[in-house]
Write an enzyme that holds these catalytic residues in place. Sequence first.
Site, short mmCIF file in Angstrom:
data_model
loop_
_atom_site.label_atom_id
_atom_site.label_comp_id
_atom_site.label_asym_id
_atom_site.label_seq_id
_atom_site.Cartn_x
_atom_site.Cartn_y
_atom_site.Cartn_z
N HIS A 17 0.84 -1.21 0.00
CA HIS A 17 0.00 0.00 0.00
C HIS A 17 0.87 1.25 0.00
CE1 HIS A 17 -2.99 -2.72 2.28
NE2 HIS A 17 -3.52 -2.50 1.10
N LYS A 41 -15.94 -8.69 4.66
CA LYS A 41 -14.73 -9.01 5.45
C LYS A 41 -14.94 -8.93 6.95
CE LYS A 41 -11.06 -7.90 2.23
NZ LYS A 41 -9.99 -6.97 1.87
N ARG A 90 -2.32 -5.60 -8.57
CA ARG A 90 -1.12 -6.41 -8.34
C ARG A 90 -0.99 -7.49 -9.40
NH1 ARG A 90 -3.04 -8.39 -2.84
NH2 ARG A 90 -4.92 -8.25 -4.13
N SER A 128 -3.13 -8.02 2.85
CA SER A 128 -3.23 -7.86 4.31
C SER A 128 -3.52 -9.19 5.00
CB SER A 128 -4.33 -6.85 4.64
OG SER A 128 -4.00 -5.62 4.06
N1 COA Z 1 -0.47 -3.79 -1.65
C1 COA Z 1 -0.84 -4.66 -0.73
N2 COA Z 1 -2.06 -5.20 -0.68
C2 COA Z 1 -2.91 -4.81 -1.63
C3 COA Z 1 -2.59 -3.91 -2.63
C4 COA Z 1 -1.29 -3.39 -2.62
N3 COA Z 1 -0.89 -2.54 -3.53
N4 COA Z 1 -3.65 -3.74 -3.42
C5 COA Z 1 -4.60 -4.50 -2.92
N5 COA Z 1 -4.15 -5.15 -1.84
C6 COA Z 1 -4.84 -6.17 -1.07
C7 COA Z 1 -5.30 -5.70 0.28
O1 COA Z 1 -4.29 -5.89 1.24
C8 COA Z 1 -6.49 -6.61 0.49
O2 COA Z 1 -6.02 -7.84 0.96
P1 COA Z 1 -6.95 -8.80 1.84
O3 COA Z 1 -8.15 -9.10 1.02
O4 COA Z 1 -6.08 -9.95 2.10
O5 COA Z 1 -7.30 -8.01 3.08
C9 COA Z 1 -7.04 -6.81 -0.92
O6 COA Z 1 -5.99 -6.51 -1.78
C10 COA Z 1 -8.14 -5.90 -1.32
O7 COA Z 1 -8.40 -5.04 -0.29
P2 COA Z 1 -8.64 -3.50 -0.33
O8 COA Z 1 -7.92 -2.84 -1.44
O9 COA Z 1 -8.37 -3.01 1.03
O10 COA Z 1 -10.12 -3.48 -0.72
P3 COA Z 1 -11.32 -4.14 0.06
O11 COA Z 1 -11.92 -5.12 -0.87
O12 COA Z 1 -11.00 -4.62 1.41
O13 COA Z 1 -12.25 -2.91 0.26
C11 COA Z 1 -13.35 -0.95 -0.34
C12 COA Z 1 -12.68 -2.18 -0.81
C13 COA Z 1 -13.35 -0.81 1.17
C14 COA Z 1 -12.61 0.20 -0.94
C15 COA Z 1 -14.75 -1.03 -0.89
O14 COA Z 1 -15.38 -2.19 -0.38
C16 COA Z 1 -15.56 0.20 -0.53
O15 COA Z 1 -15.39 1.24 -1.13
N6 COA Z 1 -16.46 0.05 0.47
C17 COA Z 1 -17.38 1.09 0.88
C18 COA Z 1 -18.74 0.83 0.22
C19 COA Z 1 -18.66 1.14 -1.25
O16 COA Z 1 -18.49 2.27 -1.65
N7 COA Z 1 -18.79 0.09 -2.09
C20 COA Z 1 -18.59 0.22 -3.51
C21 COA Z 1 -19.81 0.57 -4.27
S1 COA Z 1 -21.07 -0.62 -4.11
#
Ligand code: COA
Length: 158
Positions: A17, A41, A90, A128
């Site tokens: 990140h 999650k 990624r 993560s």
């Molecule tokens: N480096 C390290 N890890 C990375 C990464 C990077 N460059 N890019 C993505 N990841 C990983 C994260 O660590 C995470 O790993 P995990 O699943 O093992 O925890 C995974 O990729 C994806 O996670 P993240 O990017 O944190 O997204 P998420 O799916 O957890 O959450 C939100 C996405 C929170 C942004 C999204 O659900 C959201 O916007 N929620 C609010 C409601 C909303 O607006 N929804 C969308 C419209 S319906």
Amino acid sequence: MRIAIYPGSFDPITNGHLEIIERASKIFDKIIILIAINNEKKYFFTIEDRIKMIKESIKHLNNVCVDYYEGLTMHYAQKVNATALIRGLRVVSDFDYEWKLATANEYIDPNIEMVFFMAHKEVSFISSSMINELYSGNVDISKLVPNIVIEMYKKKAK
Ligand code: COA
């Protein structure tokens, strides 16, 4: 002022990140790291802990801050007049999920641009939940996360 939101769970923040945040901070005037909720999650760290870890990890970047929001990310982006939403890519398998998220976000507000950063290959395997697993399995994660994350794991274990 070009404001970009970098939303995610950050459970915890990783060097993957951070690498994206550092690159994005050179392109935008201000980056807001947004801890948002993915309803699918279960989180390991509390929101307060995640904010603390992020704050400590971005201390060296003067145009980056962190916030938390319970509603839709795009609504937050509108509230702060953001022009873009940043996401990291990624591996190829990220694309499907990101495409759906980007399409939903575009439906909410097509004026806010989705901007994707390709993760550097050294950190492209990190996630993560993988960090959580490695730490639980007593593997050294010091090359993969900021120091504060390791401190917080230790504190949680006490
Ligand atoms: N480096 C390290 N890890 C990375 C990464 C990077 N460059 N890019 C993505 N990841 C990983 C994260 O660590 C995470 O790993 P995990 O699943 O093992 O925890 C995974 O990729 C994806 O996670 P993240 O990017 O944190 O997204 P998420 O799916 O957890 O959450 C939100 C996405 C929170 C942004 C999204 O659900 C959201 O916007 N929620 C609010 C409601 C909303 O607006 N929804 C969308 C419209 S319906």
